[in-house]
Design a protein around this motif. Structure first.
Motif, PDB file in Angstrom:
ATOM      1  N   ALA A 126       0.791  -0.843   0.011  1.00  0.00           N
ATOM      2  CA  ALA A 126       0.193   0.343   0.333  1.00  0.00           C
ATOM      3  C   ALA A 126       0.928   1.420  -0.072  1.00  0.00           C
ATOM      4  CB  ALA A 126      -1.019  -0.056   1.295  1.00  0.00           C
ATOM      5  N   GLN A 127       2.014   1.345   0.592  1.00  0.00           N
ATOM      6  CA  GLN A 127       3.019   2.296   0.910  1.00  0.00           C
ATOM      7  C   GLN A 127       3.908   2.691  -0.870  1.00  0.00           C
ATOM      8  OE1 GLN A 127       4.176   2.215   4.644  1.00  0.00           O
ATOM      9  NE2 GLN A 127       6.258   1.260   4.125  1.00  0.00           N
ATOM     10  N   ARG A 128       4.131   0.993  -0.943  1.00  0.00           N
ATOM     11  CA  ARG A 128       5.014   1.551  -2.214  1.00  0.00           C
ATOM     12  C   ARG A 128       6.252   1.394  -2.389  1.00  0.00           C
ATOM     13  NH1 ARG A 128       1.811  -0.841  -6.109  1.00  0.00           N
ATOM     14  NH2 ARG A 128       3.257  -0.129  -7.838  1.00  0.00           N
ATOM     15  N   GLY A 129       6.327   0.610  -1.014  1.00  0.00           N
ATOM     16  CA  GLY A 129       8.129   0.492  -0.548  1.00  0.00           C
ATOM     17  C   GLY A 129       7.594  -0.288   0.724  1.00  0.00           C
ATOM     18  N   GLY A 130       9.791  -0.130   0.875  1.00  0.00           N
ATOM     19  CA  GLY A 130      10.200  -1.320   2.023  1.00  0.00           C
ATOM     20  C   GLY A 130      10.829  -1.841   1.462  1.00  0.00           C
ATOM     21  N   ALA A 131      11.460  -3.346   3.321  1.00  0.00           N
ATOM     22  CA  ALA A 131      12.547  -3.577   3.238  1.00  0.00           C
ATOM     23  C   ALA A 131      12.333  -5.034   4.122  1.00  0.00           C
ATOM     24  CB  ALA A 131      13.976  -2.949   3.372  1.00  0.00           C
ATOM     25  N   ILE A 132      12.373  -6.534   4.044  1.00  0.00           N
ATOM     26  CA  ILE A 132      12.545  -7.104   4.389  1.00  0.00           C
ATOM     27  C   ILE A 132      13.720  -7.546   4.692  1.00  0.00           C
ATOM     28  CG2 ILE A 132      11.255  -9.952   4.800  1.00  0.00           C
ATOM     29  CD1 ILE A 132       9.452  -8.364   2.618  1.00  0.00           C
ATOM     30  N   VAL A 133      14.584  -7.892   5.602  1.00  0.00           N
ATOM     31  CA  VAL A 133      16.052  -8.406   6.002  1.00  0.00           C
ATOM     32  C   VAL A 133      15.533  -9.391   7.023  1.00  0.00           C
ATOM     33  CG1 VAL A 133      17.869  -8.355   7.033  1.00  0.00           C
ATOM     34  CG2 VAL A 133      17.160  -5.934   6.290  1.00  0.00           C
ATOM     35  N   GLN A 134      16.697 -11.197   5.824  1.00  0.00           N
ATOM     36  CA  GLN A 134      16.085 -11.716   6.010  1.00  0.00           C
ATOM     37  C   GLN A 134      17.949 -12.330   6.583  1.00  0.00           C
ATOM     38  OE1 GLN A 134      13.145 -12.848   6.116  1.00  0.00           O
ATOM     39  NE2 GLN A 134      12.001 -13.443   4.324  1.00  0.00           N
ATOM     40  N   MET A 135      17.021 -12.901   7.996  1.00  0.00           N
ATOM     41  CA  MET A 135      18.567 -13.058   8.710  1.00  0.00           C
ATOM     42  C   MET A 135      19.379 -14.704   8.671  1.00  0.00           C
ATOM     43  SD  MET A 135      19.997 -10.713   9.670  1.00  0.00           S
ATOM     44  CE  MET A 135      21.264 -10.659  10.436  1.00  0.00           C
ATOM     45  N   SER A 136      19.471 -15.077   7.969  1.00  0.00           N
ATOM     46  CA  SER A 136      20.116 -16.396   7.333  1.00  0.00           C
ATOM     47  C   SER A 136      21.193 -16.581   8.039  1.00  0.00           C
ATOM     48  CB  SER A 136      20.009 -16.429   6.152  1.00  0.00           C
ATOM     49  OG  SER A 136      20.531 -17.704   5.425  1.00  0.00           O
ATOM     50  N   SER A 137      22.214 -17.075   7.302  1.00  0.00           N
ATOM     51  CA  SER A 137      23.415 -17.643   7.592  1.00  0.00           C
ATOM     52  C   SER A 137      24.208 -18.018   6.433  1.00  0.00           C
ATOM     53  CB  SER A 137      23.454 -19.298   8.284  1.00  0.00           C
ATOM     54  OG  SER A 137      24.564 -19.518   9.056  1.00  0.00           O
ATOM     55  N   VAL A 138      25.793 -17.929   6.460  1.00  0.00           N
ATOM     56  CA  VAL A 138      26.989 -19.501   5.416  1.00  0.00           C
ATOM     57  C   VAL A 138      25.725 -20.473   5.579  1.00  0.00           C
ATOM     58  CG1 VAL A 138      28.272 -20.004   7.327  1.00  0.00           C
ATOM     59  CG2 VAL A 138      28.813 -19.612   4.790  1.00  0.00           C
ATOM     60  N   GLY A 139      25.647 -20.696   6.769  1.00  0.00           N
ATOM     61  CA  GLY A 139      25.172 -22.257   6.660  1.00  0.00           C
ATOM     62  C   GLY A 139      23.138 -22.133   5.494  1.00  0.00           C
ATOM     63  N   GLY A 140      23.114 -21.146   5.328  1.00  0.00           N
ATOM     64  CA  GLY A 140      21.953 -21.004   4.341  1.00  0.00           C
ATOM     65  C   GLY A 140      22.391 -21.248   3.239  1.00  0.00           C
ATOM     66  N   GLN A 141      23.426 -21.395   2.651  1.00  0.00           N
ATOM     67  CA  GLN A 141      24.340 -21.490   1.873  1.00  0.00           C
ATOM     68  C   GLN A 141      24.554 -22.852   1.292  1.00  0.00           C
ATOM     69  OE1 GLN A 141      24.661 -19.855  -1.827  1.00  0.00           O
ATOM     70  NE2 GLN A 141      22.498 -19.455  -1.397  1.00  0.00           N
ATOM     71  N   LEU A 142      25.204 -23.630   2.311  1.00  0.00           N
ATOM     72  CA  LEU A 142      25.994 -24.566   2.758  1.00  0.00           C
ATOM     73  C   LEU A 142      25.977 -25.730   4.156  1.00  0.00           C
ATOM     74  CD1 LEU A 142      29.630 -24.128   4.122  1.00  0.00           C
ATOM     75  CD2 LEU A 142      28.365 -22.094   2.641  1.00  0.00           C
ATOM     76  N   SER A 143      26.334 -26.449   4.095  1.00  0.00           N
ATOM     77  CA  SER A 143      26.044 -27.555   5.235  1.00  0.00           C
ATOM     78  C   SER A 143      26.931 -28.062   5.290  1.00  0.00           C
ATOM     79  CB  SER A 143      24.612 -28.463   5.225  1.00  0.00           C
ATOM     80  OG  SER A 143      24.618 -28.682   7.000  1.00  0.00           O
ATOM     81  N   PHE A 144      27.010 -28.674   6.526  1.00  0.00           N
ATOM     82  CA  PHE A 144      28.313 -29.603   7.555  1.00  0.00           C
ATOM     83  C   PHE A 144      28.110 -30.327   8.223  1.00  0.00           C
ATOM     84  CE2 PHE A 144      29.233 -25.332   8.811  1.00  0.00           C
ATOM     85  CZ  PHE A 144      30.009 -25.478   9.816  1.00  0.00           C
ATOM     86  N   ALA A 145      28.265 -31.683   8.490  1.00  0.00           N
ATOM     87  CA  ALA A 145      27.982 -32.845  10.100  1.00  0.00           C
ATOM     88  C   ALA A 145      27.916 -31.757  11.500  1.00  0.00           C
ATOM     89  CB  ALA A 145      29.689 -33.107  10.019  1.00  0.00           C
ATOM     90  N   GLY A 146      26.922 -32.117  11.494  1.00  0.00           N
ATOM     91  CA  GLY A 146      26.185 -31.485  13.037  1.00  0.00           C
ATOM     92  C   GLY A 146      25.510 -30.078  12.337  1.00  0.00           C
ATOM     93  N   PHE A 147      25.043 -29.473  11.182  1.00  0.00           N
ATOM     94  CA  PHE A 147      24.702 -28.188  11.269  1.00  0.00           C
ATOM     95  C   PHE A 147      22.977 -28.541  10.613  1.00  0.00           C
ATOM     96  CE2 PHE A 147      28.046 -25.031  12.985  1.00  0.00           C
ATOM     97  CZ  PHE A 147      27.519 -24.786  13.875  1.00  0.00           C
ATOM     98  N   SER A 148      22.971 -29.908  10.338  1.00  0.00           N
ATOM     99  CA  SER A 148      22.148 -30.645   9.105  1.00  0.00           C
ATOM    100  C   SER A 148      19.910 -29.373   9.512  1.00  0.00           C
ATOM    101  CB  SER A 148      21.391 -31.703   9.286  1.00  0.00           C
ATOM    102  OG  SER A 148      21.174 -32.284  10.747  1.00  0.00           O
ATOM    103  N   ALA A 149      19.810 -29.445  11.307  1.00  0.00           N
ATOM    104  CA  ALA A 149      18.700 -29.021  10.944  1.00  0.00           C
ATOM    105  C   ALA A 149      18.864 -27.398  11.003  1.00  0.00           C
ATOM    106  CB  ALA A 149      18.423 -29.173  12.313  1.00  0.00           C
ATOM    107  N   TYR A 150      19.707 -27.125  11.730  1.00  0.00           N
ATOM    108  CA  TYR A 150      20.322 -25.508  10.980  1.00  0.00           C
ATOM    109  C   TYR A 150      20.222 -25.135  10.155  1.00  0.00           C
ATOM    110  CZ  TYR A 150      22.113 -20.640  12.293  1.00  0.00           C
ATOM    111  OH  TYR A 150      22.423 -19.696  12.086  1.00  0.00           O
ATOM    112  N   SER A 151      20.805 -25.455   9.156  1.00  0.00           N
ATOM    113  CA  SER A 151      21.053 -25.764   8.193  1.00  0.00           C
ATOM    114  C   SER A 151      20.220 -25.729   7.028  1.00  0.00           C
ATOM    115  CB  SER A 151      22.516 -26.137   7.021  1.00  0.00           C
ATOM    116  OG  SER A 151      23.272 -25.436   7.482  1.00  0.00           O
ATOM    117  N   ALA A 152      18.694 -26.930   6.709  1.00  0.00           N
ATOM    118  CA  ALA A 152      17.800 -27.178   6.723  1.00  0.00           C
ATOM    119  C   ALA A 152      16.379 -25.975   7.081  1.00  0.00           C
ATOM    120  CB  ALA A 152      17.193 -28.678   7.175  1.00  0.00           C
ATOM    121  N   THR A 153      17.019 -25.380   8.017  1.00  0.00           N
ATOM    122  CA  THR A 153      15.802 -24.496   8.333  1.00  0.00           C
ATOM    123  C   THR A 153      16.146 -23.091   7.311  1.00  0.00           C
ATOM    124  OG1 THR A 153      16.893 -23.059  10.041  1.00  0.00           O
ATOM    125  CG2 THR A 153      15.402 -25.412  10.120  1.00  0.00           C
ATOM    126  N   LYS A 154      17.582 -23.031   7.363  1.00  0.00           N
ATOM    127  CA  LYS A 154      18.366 -21.433   6.638  1.00  0.00           C
ATOM    128  C   LYS A 154      18.140 -22.032   5.354  1.00  0.00           C
ATOM    129  CE  LYS A 154      18.762 -18.980  10.123  1.00  0.00           C
ATOM    130  NZ  LYS A 154      18.368 -18.079  10.570  1.00  0.00           N
TER     131      LYS A 154
END
Length: 280
Positions: A126-154
């Protein structure tokens, strides 16, 4: 004088959320700081009573989100920037991670941000503008052992956000996916990181990640204040990026991962391309 922006920041009581809030305050903007426990924000509210308001909300309580967003818009007139920052660390091998742990993490890192995004979009359109910042992680681009669940969500958050960016661009709404590496946020602090029950069979793989997280608090190289400044710079750019890796470790890891993906694709390109139907 420019009109102050209205920021809605989740997980604002510590780490990146607090640093982003402080940066926005320093720029003369107004911050609606969302946290499960707002007492940690009392000192900041007292120091900036005209610029900071604390609201208690657990982002996994999606039933309350529309109400909270509507109230903020009713009192402030708009929301210019939504920062989906609330999160936590989860460590465990796939076999070690329970269904409850996995579902809980998706509630926090995906369904909560998705609900908040849906709630603010009609107002931003309605205001024709804005920004949405999604705080992901380097774990949102790649994953490694032990971070499977965390990275899956990211990974899921990044997939949602990449489509979102294309959907809302015609309305003047920006989407920024932030991919920090190791920053000194307290995410690895006592009681902050969640650990699945440990199995000896994964001691050398996921177990190594456990030890790294357990010993990592306070030694991370990244400065959250500098991260907040980088986010502001990206949002202010004439051509903002879709993804913003933060920290030399994140930049190096993402570039190395992209090189590895390219190498695999090219090595198997002939076979991959040969899977179409043969022409008559």
């Amino acid at each position: 004088m420019s009109i102050p922006k209205i920021w809605l920041i989740t997980g604002a009581s510590s780490g990146f959320g607090r640093a982003i809030a402080q940066d926005a305050i320093d720029a003369g903007d107004i911050v609606i700081a969302v946290a499960r426990r707002t007492a940690a924000l009392d000192e900041l509210v007292a120091a900036h009573p005209d610029q900071l308001e604390a609201i208690a909300l657990d982002v996994t309580d999606t039933a309350r989100i529309d109400e909270v967003v509507a109230d903020v818009v009713a009192r402030h007139g708009r929301i210019d920037v939504l920062v989906n920052n609330a999160g936590r660390t989860q460590v465990g091998a796939v076999e070690e991670t329970t269904e409850a742990e996995l579902r809980g993490l998706f509630d926090l890192h995906l369904f909560g941000p998705a609900a908040l995004t849906r709630a603010v979009l009609p107002h931003m359109r309605a205001q024709r503008g804005g920004a949405i910042v999604q705080m992901s992680s380097v774990g949102g681009q790649l994953s490694f052992a032990g971070f499977s669940a965390y990275s899956a969500t990211k990974f899921a958050l990044e997939g949602l956000s990449e489509a979102l960016a294309e959907e809302v661009a015609p309305f003047g709404i920006k989407v920024l996916i932030v991919e920090p590496g190791a920053f000194r946020t307290g995410l690895f602090g006592p009681g902050a990181a969640a650990f699945s029950p440990e199995s000896d069979v994964y001691a050398d793989t996921a177990g190594a990640t456990r030890r790294m997280v357990e010993a990592g608090d306070g030694t991370q190289p990244g400065d959250p204040a500098k991260a907040a400044a980088a986010i502001r710079a990206a949002l202010s750019a004439e051509k903002p990026p879709l993804r913003l890796p933060l920290g030399a470790d994140s930049v190096d890891a993402v570039l190395d991962h992209l090189d590895a993906i390219r190498e695999d694709v090219l090595a198997w390109e002939k076979i991959s391309r040969a899977t179409t139907f043969d022409e008559d």
